[in-house]
Motif scaffolding. Structure first.
Motif, mmCIF file in Angstrom:
data_model
loop_
_atom_site.group_PDB
_atom_site.id
_atom_site.type_symbol
_atom_site.label_atom_id
_atom_site.label_comp_id
_atom_site.label_asym_id
_atom_site.label_seq_id
_atom_site.Cartn_x
_atom_site.Cartn_y
_atom_site.Cartn_z
ATOM 1 N N PHE A 178 0.777 -1.229 0.000
ATOM 2 C CA PHE A 178 0.000 0.000 0.000
ATOM 3 C C PHE A 178 0.808 1.277 0.000
ATOM 4 O O PHE A 178 0.497 2.202 -0.708
ATOM 5 N N TYR A 229 -14.236 -20.159 5.313
ATOM 6 C CA TYR A 229 -14.436 -18.836 4.753
ATOM 7 C C TYR A 229 -14.086 -18.879 3.273
ATOM 8 O O TYR A 229 -12.911 -18.958 2.902
ATOM 9 N N ARG A 275 -4.986 -8.273 0.911
ATOM 10 C CA ARG A 275 -3.827 -7.560 1.433
ATOM 11 C C ARG A 275 -4.151 -6.871 2.744
ATOM 12 O O ARG A 275 -3.297 -6.659 3.592
ATOM 13 N N LEU A 276 -5.417 -6.499 2.922
ATOM 14 C CA LEU A 276 -5.816 -5.789 4.133
ATOM 15 C C LEU A 276 -5.950 -6.706 5.339
ATOM 16 O O LEU A 276 -5.807 -6.278 6.478
ATOM 17 N N LEU A 277 -6.266 -7.975 5.079
ATOM 18 C CA LEU A 277 -6.560 -8.865 6.192
ATOM 19 C C LEU A 277 -5.304 -9.597 6.651
ATOM 20 O O LEU A 277 -4.536 -10.062 5.853
ATOM 21 N N ASP A 278 -5.139 -9.739 7.907
ATOM 22 C CA ASP A 278 -3.936 -10.386 8.424
ATOM 23 C C ASP A 278 -4.200 -11.843 8.781
ATOM 24 O O ASP A 278 -5.249 -12.379 8.502
ATOM 25 N N LYS A 329 -4.920 -13.596 11.368
ATOM 26 C CA LYS A 329 -5.982 -14.112 12.216
ATOM 27 C C LYS A 329 -7.350 -13.946 11.579
ATOM 28 O O LYS A 329 -8.363 -14.279 12.160
ATOM 29 N N ASN A 330 -7.365 -13.391 10.401
ATOM 30 C CA ASN A 330 -8.646 -12.885 9.936
ATOM 31 C C ASN A 330 -8.989 -13.225 8.502
ATOM 32 O O ASN A 330 -9.960 -12.735 7.982
ATOM 33 N N TYR A 353 -9.337 -15.287 4.606
ATOM 34 C CA TYR A 353 -10.202 -16.284 3.989
ATOM 35 C C TYR A 353 -9.446 -17.605 3.843
ATOM 36 O O TYR A 353 -8.229 -17.637 3.868
ATOM 37 N N ARG A 410 -7.095 -20.224 7.857
ATOM 38 C CA ARG A 410 -7.153 -20.803 9.196
ATOM 39 C C ARG A 410 -7.741 -22.208 9.211
ATOM 40 O O ARG A 410 -7.428 -23.007 10.069
ATOM 41 N N ILE A 451 -4.869 -0.604 10.301
ATOM 42 C CA ILE A 451 -3.808 -1.374 9.648
ATOM 43 C C ILE A 451 -2.491 -1.125 10.354
ATOM 44 O O ILE A 451 -1.714 -2.050 10.597
ATOM 45 N N GLN A 508 -7.577 -6.120 14.461
ATOM 46 C CA GLN A 508 -8.209 -7.057 13.540
ATOM 47 C C GLN A 508 -9.470 -6.440 12.952
ATOM 48 O O GLN A 508 -10.298 -5.891 13.691
ATOM 49 N N LEU A 509 -9.616 -6.535 11.647
ATOM 50 C CA LEU A 509 -10.789 -5.958 11.022
ATOM 51 C C LEU A 509 -11.983 -6.869 11.233
ATOM 52 O O LEU A 509 -12.057 -7.946 10.671
ATOM 53 N N PRO A 530 -14.051 -10.516 7.242
ATOM 54 C CA PRO A 530 -14.930 -11.631 6.899
ATOM 55 C C PRO A 530 -15.627 -12.277 8.085
ATOM 56 O O PRO A 530 -16.663 -12.915 7.906
#
Lengths: 288, 347, 261
Positions: free
Chosen positions: A43, B27, B67-70, B72-73, B75, B264, C121, C126-127, C210
């Motif tokens: 980004f 997911y 890219r935004l999700l790390d 633990k989170n 798909y 996960r 971020i 966590q989102l 998600p």
């Protein structure tokens, strides 16, 4: 006496903490990001540049910004024209009825603005209710192309934002004492004069508050542009969203966002000035 | 008393949504309109794994979200197109596929395996392939008048066209119309395509990759780009909507299942992929949503009507001049720059 | 003059019609037996059944409600405290705090959304539910503060002095004296926060993940896809729920008022 200091400290720490962390820091991040470079995978890259701001002056982008502001302005004007008399009439009703009627203005919010935008689509689509009615009545031969036009976006914005215009206007009309209007009449002013010299100046803060509450969201509501606007009626919000969620050009998106914030600041300053003018009757007399 | 009751009810509301922590989940992040509900329901019934289904309408949006999700989170399963599989593979975002865990892998058509974008299919399992061609509403447009991409530039189509919201596909069309390859990496050619496409913009009414058939069905657009599966579904509701293979060549693509490194529920992901690879499931998917299955065993069991449907399974003639989308490497940034400008130049 | 009266009433009705026509259409078509919404096929509960079976849509709706309730509640815990602090205490940077709140209130949603996304971020939040809750409280807070502050301004500080003279500490004075007086404003603030949270689309679409699917995201592709009658049914249900809550809260307010007299 003993509880005073700790309580005050806790409350202040909580509030300051929240504001600093969730208001000041994010905005500073955005400012900072607008001066950095885009990175495909992560980004942002820590490389300072003014390029993002220069890009803002690209004629393509300026055209979009201009068009978006235009649509927002028309929306604001429509909301004002429709909402102003409505707020006035509402404030003059019986006290028992007013709260319920006011609630009825707020209730649509609880179905989520996306749902309401979609409902608007049901009305204006080529096979939608408006066209079906007009065709049925024989007023038109072929369906009107209402959806995916500038009109559709403006109508959509108007529909979602009208309550935001009504509420501050209603609040200011509530404070308007009817005796003032009577007094004006007694002094010989006609309805129009009373309106122009008494009502309008006194309700100006409400007008400006309402306009701000409509104009600023209007340029940012990308979902209205998406659902009702089709290919060509992008709002500034659409452009920003694209940068962040599709094109992954965060610095450019941040720059646009800053532009928007500056515009907002200028409008707010105008608001502040107007409120001061109202509060200083002597200054007002000088102007008149 | 009533206040106690209301607070109890509120507590139950809160708890109700927290209970799902115990469930077996998967997911899945997929293109919209790309998976029949029936398949998910059947999978859940058989394995007890609940599929949490989210959709995207473009590779770019999918990639940005990932890219935004790390860790633990993220798909567990995603379905990118070929050129994004190579991109993500290069960036180390994909987990290696252990084919020994997929007993149905052998069902796949060998012709579609071991492609340059993923040698030996170490990271991806083909899901569906299809084409992007021209849709024509023959009620509004005379049948036969549109047979080439170039025909869409006709000023008579002002404000009547739909384009898919897909950067590579729109530019593929722009490049083909100028005689270049749809996978061209020369910045000069891409820019030329941009200028050509800019001339098309007045004709474009909407961009849609959520469900491109909808504007045709709703009468908002009369012609334009569409995916073959969408055209197949559209014809079902309105027989007047035709799918045309353009003379300059239709655009071919392949979407594959991948497991991100941040997944996960990897176990559940393998179970799902194996489930999809069953012949009857592959056939069901193809029959429901009209895209071609890469599963040879599935194609063999297909309904005659679907197997012979040119929209779903094109003939050799249809595929003349066609090109499969492949990775364009660094040139993707050139595409992105001009795509952004094209979409903003809408007014 | 009766003509003018009639005109006034007609105008009010007209605007209400404008506000409710699209929603009315939604409600109307939610009972339409035919899938094609533009053709009336008879009355049917079919879409409500489909809605009930559509667990992902229901879950998204529940999540949105949960989020709205928690955001509103958290805002009404912090908000009144902030209002009281602004009203009662003198401290450095008071004007700065005020302007920060004002900035949030006036910021376009999208600016708020991207700035919070950037923050999350950066600090690795966590989102999902947590990020959404923090974001929603942030934009609800100023509205709650303003509502309560307005009420406090009209409140006689001598009552508080009297309580203090009688020996009550700060916290005690706050709970037993100030709170009952500002209660209507607090409730109004809660309702306002709840409304803003439920209505939000922009911020929610940016800072979600998600694991916590909320309504705007779930129906976003559905409404762009075209007509999905289950959405009509859902909208009707939400509408009824909101009407019920508003009537309920009004009931509570009047009961409280009655008890006082």
């Amino acid at each position: 006496m003993k509880l005073r200091k700790p309580f005050k400290t806790v409350v202040l720490v909580l509030i300051w903490g929240w504001i600093l962390l969730f208001v000041l820091a994010p905005n500073l991040l955005v400012v900072m990001t607008s001066f950095l470079t885009r990175d495909d995978a992560h980004f942002i890259r820590w490389q300072a540049t003014l390029e993002n701001y220069l890009r803002l002056f690209d004629p393509d982008y300026l055209a979009v910004f201009g068009h978006s502001f235009y649509m927002a302005l028309v929306t604001t004007l429509l909301c004002l024209l429709v909402g102003y008399p409505f707020a006035y009439l509402l404030s003059r009703l019986r006290a028992g009825v007013k709260p319920y009627l006011l609630f009825l203005v707020i209730v649509p919010f609880w179905t989520n603005s996306l749902v309401r935008t979609y409902a608007m689509k049901l009305l204006i689509a080529t096979n939608g209710l408006v066209n079906q009615t007009l065709l049925g009545l024989g007023w038109i031969d072929t369906p009107l192309r209402l959806l995916y036009t500038e009109t559709a976006v403006i109508v959509g914005l108007f529909y979602v934002l009208l309550p935001f215009m009504i509420l501050p206007l209603y609040a200011i009309f509530e404070q308007l004492r009817p005796e003032l209007l009577e007094a004006s009449g007694d002094l010989g002013a006609g309805t129009w004069q009373t309106f122009r010299r008494v009502v309008l100046p006194l309700t100006m803060p409400g007008i400006i508050a309402g306009c701000l509450l409509v104009l600023l969201p209007a340029v940012g509501m990308f979902y209205v542009g998406d659902v009702l606007g089709g290919a060509k009626n992008l709002l500034i919000g659409n452009v920003i969203k694209n940068q962040f969620l599709d094109a992954r050009d965060w610095p450019f998106g941040a720059a646009i966002s800053l532009l928007l914030t500056l515009a907002m600041a200028m409008l707010l300053y105008a608001y502040y000035l107007s409120v001061r003018l109202i509060r200083r009757p002597h200054a007002h007399a000088e102007l008149a | 008393m009533t206040r106690l009751k209301t607070s109890l009810w509120a507590v139950c509301l809160f708890l109700g949504t927290a209970v799902s922590a115990e469930e077996k989940l998967l997911y899945l992040y997929n293109w919209s309109e790309y998976m029949p509900e029936q398949v998910l329901e059947q999978f859940e019934k058989e394995t007890g794994i609940r599929v949490v289904y989210s959709t995207y309408d473009s590779n770019e949006a999918m990639y940005a979200k990932l890219r935004l999700l790390d860790k633990k989170n993220s798909y567990d399963l995603v379905v990118p197109s070929t050129y994004y599989v190579s991109k993500m593979r290069r960036e180390g975002l994909l987990a290696k596929i252990d084919k020994s865990r997929l007993k149905n892998f052998a069902n796949l058509d060998a012709k579609l395996l071991n492609q340059p974008f993923d040698p030996d299919n170490s990271y991806s399992v083909p899901y569906l392939w299809g084409s992007t061609g021209i849709a024509v509403n023959t009620d509004k447009v005379e049948a036969g008048t549109v047979s080439k991409w170039r025909d869409l530039w006709n000023p008579a189509f002002k404000d009547r066209l739909l384009l898919t919201n897909d950067m590579r596909e729109v530019f593929h069309m722009g490049l083909r119309v100028l005689g270049y390859s749809g996978n061209d990496t020369d910045p000069a050619h891409i820019e030329a395509a941009y200028h050509e496409l800019k001339k098309l913009v007045p004709n474009v009414r909407a961009y849609n990759s959520e469900a491109p058939r909808m504007p045709y069905l709703e009468g908002e657009t009369d012609a334009g780009m569409i995916w073959n599966g969408e055209a197949y579904m559209a014809k079902d509701e309105n027989p007047a909507i035709d799918y045309v293979y353009p003379e300059e060549g239709v655009i071919l693509w392949l979407d594959s299942l991948i497991i991100p490194t941040t997944a996960r529920n990897v176990d559940h992901a393998y179970q799902f992929i194996d489930f999809i690879l069953r012949p009857e499931i592959g056939a069901l998917i193809s029959e429901e949503i009209g895209y071609a299955s890469p599963n040879r065993a599935a194609v063999d069991t297909l309904d005659e009507a679907v197997r012979n449907n040119r929209t779903v399974y094109p003939t050799a003639e249809d595929l003349e001049n066609s090109e499969f989308q492949i990775d364009v490497g660094e040139a993707i940034t050139v595409y992105e720059k001009f795509w952004e400008r094209l979409k903003t130049a809408g007014d | 003059m009766p003509m003018l009266n009639w005109l006034k009433h007609a105008y009010l009705w007209f605007v209400y019609l404008l506000l409710y026509l699209p929603i009315g259409v939604l409600v109307f078509y939610s009972f339409n037996a035919s899938k094609n919404p533009y053709r009336w096929g008879g009355f049917s509960w079919h879409w409500y059944e489909r809605l009930w079976q559509n667990s992902s849509l229901l879950e998204a709706a529940m999540n949105s409600l949960l989020l709205a309730v928690s955001a509103a509640t958290l805002s009404t815990l912090i908000g009144p405290l902030t209002a009281v602090a602004l009203h009662r205490y003198r401290f450095r940077g008071k004007r700065f705090l005020n302007s920060m709140l004002f900035v949030v209130m006036m910021s376009p949603d999208i600016v708020l959304a991207i700035s919070l996304l950037a923050l999350f971020i950066l600090i690795g939040v966590q989102l999902g539910y947590v990020s959404l809750l923090l974001a929603h409280v942030t934009f609800c807070l100023p509205f709650v503060v303003v509502t309560v502050y307005a009420r406090l301004s009209g409140f006689n500080p001598q009552i508080l002095e009297a309580a203090r003279d009688l020996g009550a500490g700060d916290l005690r004075a706050l709970v037993t004296v100030v709170l009952p007086i500002i209660f209507p404003a607090v409730l109004a603030g809660w309702l306002l926060g709840f409304t803003l949270s439920l209505d939000d689309v922009v911020v929610s679409m940016f800072v979600t993940g998600p694991t916590f699917e909320i309504l705007p995201l779930r129906i976003y592709s559905m409404v762009r896809l075209g007509i999905k009658p289950e959405v009509n049914a859902l909208a009707t249900v939400l509408l009824l729920l909101s009407l019920a809550t508003l009537i309920g809260s009004q009931f509570i307010l009047t009961r409280k008022g009655e008890r006082k007299t």
